[in-house]
Design a protein around this motif. Structure first.
Motif, PDB file in Angstrom:
ATOM      1  N   ALA A 291      19.286  41.474 -26.498  1.00  0.00           N
ATOM      2  CA  ALA A 291      18.236  42.495 -26.414  1.00  0.00           C
ATOM      3  C   ALA A 291      18.640  43.550 -25.408  1.00  0.00           C
ATOM      4  O   ALA A 291      19.379  43.268 -24.455  1.00  0.00           O
ATOM      5  CB  ALA A 291      16.898  41.875 -26.009  1.00  0.00           C
ATOM      6  N   PRO A 292      18.150  44.782 -25.580  1.00  0.00           N
ATOM      7  CA  PRO A 292      18.332  45.789 -24.529  1.00  0.00           C
ATOM      8  C   PRO A 292      17.541  45.381 -23.289  1.00  0.00           C
ATOM      9  O   PRO A 292      16.482  44.749 -23.390  1.00  0.00           O
ATOM     10  CB  PRO A 292      17.749  47.069 -25.156  1.00  0.00           C
ATOM     11  CG  PRO A 292      17.632  46.784 -26.613  1.00  0.00           C
ATOM     12  CD  PRO A 292      17.418  45.321 -26.745  1.00  0.00           C
ATOM     13  N   VAL A 293      18.070  45.745 -22.131  1.00  0.00           N
ATOM     14  CA  VAL A 293      17.369  45.490 -20.862  1.00  0.00           C
ATOM     15  C   VAL A 293      17.387  46.760 -20.018  1.00  0.00           C
ATOM     16  O   VAL A 293      18.340  47.524 -20.075  1.00  0.00           O
ATOM     17  CB  VAL A 293      18.011  44.304 -20.086  1.00  0.00           C
ATOM     18  CG1 VAL A 293      17.764  43.002 -20.795  1.00  0.00           C
ATOM     19  CG2 VAL A 293      19.506  44.519 -19.862  1.00  0.00           C
ATOM     20  N   PRO A 294      16.282  46.988 -19.252  1.00  0.00           N
ATOM     21  CA  PRO A 294      15.123  46.110 -19.092  1.00  0.00           C
ATOM     22  C   PRO A 294      14.237  46.099 -20.335  1.00  0.00           C
ATOM     23  O   PRO A 294      14.102  47.097 -21.030  1.00  0.00           O
ATOM     24  CB  PRO A 294      14.388  46.727 -17.903  1.00  0.00           C
ATOM     25  CG  PRO A 294      14.786  48.173 -17.927  1.00  0.00           C
ATOM     26  CD  PRO A 294      16.205  48.191 -18.400  1.00  0.00           C
ATOM     27  N   GLY A 295      13.642  44.922 -20.580  1.00  0.00           N
ATOM     28  CA  GLY A 295      12.775  44.745 -21.731  1.00  0.00           C
ATOM     29  C   GLY A 295      11.761  43.658 -21.452  1.00  0.00           C
ATOM     30  O   GLY A 295      11.597  43.217 -20.311  1.00  0.00           O
ATOM     31  N   PHE A 296      11.100  43.199 -22.492  1.00  0.00           N
ATOM     32  CA  PHE A 296      10.051  42.192 -22.353  1.00  0.00           C
ATOM     33  C   PHE A 296      10.667  40.877 -21.887  1.00  0.00           C
ATOM     34  O   PHE A 296      11.633  40.381 -22.478  1.00  0.00           O
ATOM     35  CB  PHE A 296       9.341  42.020 -23.687  1.00  0.00           C
ATOM     36  CG  PHE A 296       8.125  41.135 -23.637  1.00  0.00           C
ATOM     37  CD1 PHE A 296       7.268  41.141 -22.550  1.00  0.00           C
ATOM     38  CD2 PHE A 296       7.824  40.293 -24.704  1.00  0.00           C
ATOM     39  CE1 PHE A 296       6.147  40.331 -22.508  1.00  0.00           C
ATOM     40  CE2 PHE A 296       6.709  39.483 -24.689  1.00  0.00           C
ATOM     41  CZ  PHE A 296       5.862  39.500 -23.584  1.00  0.00           C
ATOM     42  N   VAL A 297      10.101  40.303 -20.838  1.00  0.00           N
ATOM     43  CA  VAL A 297      10.710  39.134 -20.194  1.00  0.00           C
ATOM     44  C   VAL A 297      10.737  37.908 -21.097  1.00  0.00           C
ATOM     45  O   VAL A 297      11.582  37.022 -20.918  1.00  0.00           O
ATOM     46  CB  VAL A 297       9.982  38.791 -18.880  1.00  0.00           C
ATOM     47  CG1 VAL A 297      10.126  39.920 -17.869  1.00  0.00           C
ATOM     48  CG2 VAL A 297       8.509  38.473 -19.135  1.00  0.00           C
ATOM     49  N   MET A 298       9.844  37.828 -22.084  1.00  0.00           N
ATOM     50  CA  MET A 298       9.772  36.627 -22.911  1.00  0.00           C
ATOM     51  C   MET A 298      10.978  36.465 -23.819  1.00  0.00           C
ATOM     52  O   MET A 298      11.254  35.357 -24.283  1.00  0.00           O
ATOM     53  CB  MET A 298       8.488  36.631 -23.741  1.00  0.00           C
ATOM     54  CG  MET A 298       7.212  36.452 -22.931  1.00  0.00           C
ATOM     55  SD  MET A 298       7.211  34.963 -21.889  1.00  0.00           S
ATOM     56  CE  MET A 298       7.331  33.680 -23.142  1.00  0.00           C
ATOM     57  N   TYR A 299      11.727  37.532 -24.100  1.00  0.00           N
ATOM     58  CA  TYR A 299      12.913  37.388 -24.935  1.00  0.00           C
ATOM     59  C   TYR A 299      13.937  36.475 -24.247  1.00  0.00           C
ATOM     60  O   TYR A 299      14.441  35.521 -24.848  1.00  0.00           O
ATOM     61  CB  TYR A 299      13.554  38.753 -25.214  1.00  0.00           C
ATOM     62  CG  TYR A 299      12.651  39.784 -25.837  1.00  0.00           C
ATOM     63  CD1 TYR A 299      11.585  39.427 -26.653  1.00  0.00           C
ATOM     64  CD2 TYR A 299      12.870  41.145 -25.616  1.00  0.00           C
ATOM     65  CE1 TYR A 299      10.767  40.393 -27.227  1.00  0.00           C
ATOM     66  CE2 TYR A 299      12.060  42.109 -26.189  1.00  0.00           C
ATOM     67  CZ  TYR A 299      11.010  41.735 -26.983  1.00  0.00           C
ATOM     68  OH  TYR A 299      10.196  42.695 -27.549  1.00  0.00           O
ATOM     69  N   ALA A 300      14.242  36.773 -22.995  1.00  0.00           N
ATOM     70  CA  ALA A 300      15.219  35.974 -22.258  1.00  0.00           C
ATOM     71  C   ALA A 300      14.670  34.595 -21.929  1.00  0.00           C
ATOM     72  O   ALA A 300      15.390  33.587 -22.002  1.00  0.00           O
ATOM     73  CB  ALA A 300      15.631  36.697 -20.974  1.00  0.00           C
ATOM     74  N   LEU A 301      13.385  34.526 -21.566  1.00  0.00           N
ATOM     75  CA  LEU A 301      12.805  33.247 -21.179  1.00  0.00           C
ATOM     76  C   LEU A 301      12.779  32.271 -22.345  1.00  0.00           C
ATOM     77  O   LEU A 301      13.131  31.088 -22.193  1.00  0.00           O
ATOM     78  CB  LEU A 301      11.394  33.467 -20.639  1.00  0.00           C
ATOM     79  CG  LEU A 301      10.648  32.227 -20.136  1.00  0.00           C
ATOM     80  CD1 LEU A 301      11.429  31.556 -19.010  1.00  0.00           C
ATOM     81  CD2 LEU A 301       9.252  32.589 -19.676  1.00  0.00           C
ATOM     82  N   SER A 302      12.395  32.733 -23.524  1.00  0.00           N
ATOM     83  CA  SER A 302      12.378  31.856 -24.691  1.00  0.00           C
ATOM     84  C   SER A 302      13.778  31.368 -25.029  1.00  0.00           C
ATOM     85  O   SER A 302      13.968  30.201 -25.390  1.00  0.00           O
ATOM     86  CB  SER A 302      11.768  32.583 -25.894  1.00  0.00           C
ATOM     87  OG  SER A 302      10.397  32.820 -25.689  1.00  0.00           O
ATOM     88  N   ALA A 303      14.767  32.244 -24.906  1.00  0.00           N
ATOM     89  CA  ALA A 303      16.148  31.836 -25.161  1.00  0.00           C
ATOM     90  C   ALA A 303      16.569  30.737 -24.191  1.00  0.00           C
ATOM     91  O   ALA A 303      17.148  29.710 -24.594  1.00  0.00           O
ATOM     92  CB  ALA A 303      17.077  33.035 -25.051  1.00  0.00           C
ATOM     93  N   GLN A 304      16.286  30.936 -22.924  1.00  0.00           N
ATOM     94  CA  GLN A 304      16.668  29.949 -21.914  1.00  0.00           C
ATOM     95  C   GLN A 304      16.018  28.596 -22.178  1.00  0.00           C
ATOM     96  O   GLN A 304      16.678  27.554 -22.146  1.00  0.00           O
ATOM     97  CB  GLN A 304      16.262  30.437 -20.523  1.00  0.00           C
ATOM     98  CG  GLN A 304      16.494  29.407 -19.418  1.00  0.00           C
ATOM     99  CD  GLN A 304      15.859  29.804 -18.093  1.00  0.00           C
ATOM    100  OE1 GLN A 304      15.482  30.965 -17.912  1.00  0.00           O
ATOM    101  NE2 GLN A 304      15.716  28.860 -17.192  1.00  0.00           N
TER     102      GLN A 304
END
Length: 371
Positions: free
Chosen positions: A117-130
């Motif tokens: 995803a492009p960053v900065p962006g919605f935090v849930m994209y990275a959190l869900s991946a992790q």
């Protein structure tokens, strides 16, 4: 070692190292930090909704009304032919479900799939991946918060992501990237066999929607999922998101949906709102008009370093000292969002919700006094 300590050792180390998502207390404050619709239902609609909710059979599990809600949402959004829909408890659950669908079993021995995803962006994209065992790759935007198209295309070719998020418009920058650039990203995702998830959480405030591209060139959108929410529509408390896309893809995501994930109360409130869509459309129009006035006032304010154009119900500003300004506004009973530590590109940036005329005036006065 106590029994609790022994049990804690069974929790994944990365989870134990995390912090829970924190919601700032807004008690006694003007709440301008979460892009909520400031307008409540007119009294006569409040009464009508209360009567409908009060008549529901709360002793029964949700039933066929969910299908009626999907049909109503499909009609409201003019869902393209050949698409299907799945409902979620807000967009957050839908992001998690799509990510989970792309994850490999923990012990499969296969390479970890990538979410991009492009960053900065919605935090849930990275959190869900992790949380679901995928690697997250963030591609920085330009200094003006535009898509860095060469960097995006290179990252997609290199990492071959299973899932690529495009927020349209983006949060927290409120930017709506060019249609040509997004189409190039969507095509690049197709070339590596991935899924593109277009997040239109702020669609009521944007000048265009990707659903028009899905309808116009369906062959280029056979791998695209489009996600929206009723939170910015005006129902943040209802927690209702919906995901549209090719029926075969949506069917796989739907397999992961918990049974009865949308309550009868959420469902009925959403149906009621769609029956009165013109009320919420009027509220969105008022907020778009207030956004224009707010941006102009911010750009005329001494001490504000920069104000970015907005296609959402938020405005991103850069000030000389974000921490001091945020604290000063809180002391003056106005709560905004300090995003300055989320990403280096957001240095000294604050995110302001677009509110009613009165709310915006109070927020501007607190900002001016806090700079």
């Amino acid at each position: 070692m106590t029994r609790t300590d022994q049990a804690l050792n069974r929790i994944r180390p990365d989870v134990r190292a995390m912090h829970a998502y924190a919601v700032q207390s807004a008690e006694g404050l003007l709440k301008m930090d979460a892009m909520e619709n400031p307008f409540r239902l007119p009294p006569e609609l409040q009464q009508a909704l209360g009567e409908r909710l009060g008549a529901l059979a709360l002793n029964r599990y949700p039933g066929g009304r969910s299908d009626e809600l999907k049909a109503a949402l499909g009609n409201y959004a003019d869902m393209p032919a050949g698409c299907a829909m799945v409902l979620g408890n807000g967009s957050d659950e839908l992001i998690s479900l799509v990510t989970q669908a792309c994850a490999q079993p923990w012990d499969s021995g296969a390479p970890r799939p990538v979410v991009l995803a492009p960053v900065p962006g919605f935090v849930m994209y990275a959190l869900s991946a992790q949380l679901l065992g995928l690697d997250f790759v963030g591609v920085p935007l330009t200094e003006n918060f535009e898509l860095d198209l060469p960097a995006m295309l290179a990252a997609i070719a290199r990492h071959r992501p299973a899932l690529t998020h495009i927020a349209y418009p983006n949060n927290p920058t409120a930017t709506l990237w060019s249609e040509a650039a997004v189409q190039a990203v969507v095509d690049a995702v197709a070339a590596v066999g991935g899924i593109a998830l277009i997040d239109e959480a702020y669609q009521p405030f944007a000048s265009r929607s990707w659903i028009d591209r899905m309808r116009a060139v369906p062959e280029r959108s056979a791998h695209v999922l489009l996600m929206r929410t009723l939170s910015k529509f005006g129902l943040a408390g209802v927690r209702l998101g919906y995901l549209m896309g090719p029926a075969a893809l949506v069917a796989e995501v739907d397999k992961l949906r918990p049974p009865y994930n949308v309550s009868v109360l959420n469902c009925e409130a959403a149906l009621f709102a769609l029956e009165h869509a013109e009320v919420f459309a009027g509220q969105a129009a008022e907020l778009r008009a207030q956004r224009t006035l707010l941006v102009a006032a911010l750009r005329a304010m001494p001490g504000v370093v920069r104000v970015w154009d907005s296609e959402a119900n938020m405005v991103l500003v850069r000030v000389q000292d974000a921490v001091r300004t945020f604290a000063g506004m809180r002391e003056r009973k106005v709560l905004i969002k300090n995003v300055s530590t989320m990403h280096p590109l957001l240095a000294q940036c604050l995110r302001l919700t677009v509110g009613s005329a009165d709310e915006n005036a109070r927020m501007l006065a607190a900002l001016q006094a806090s700079l």
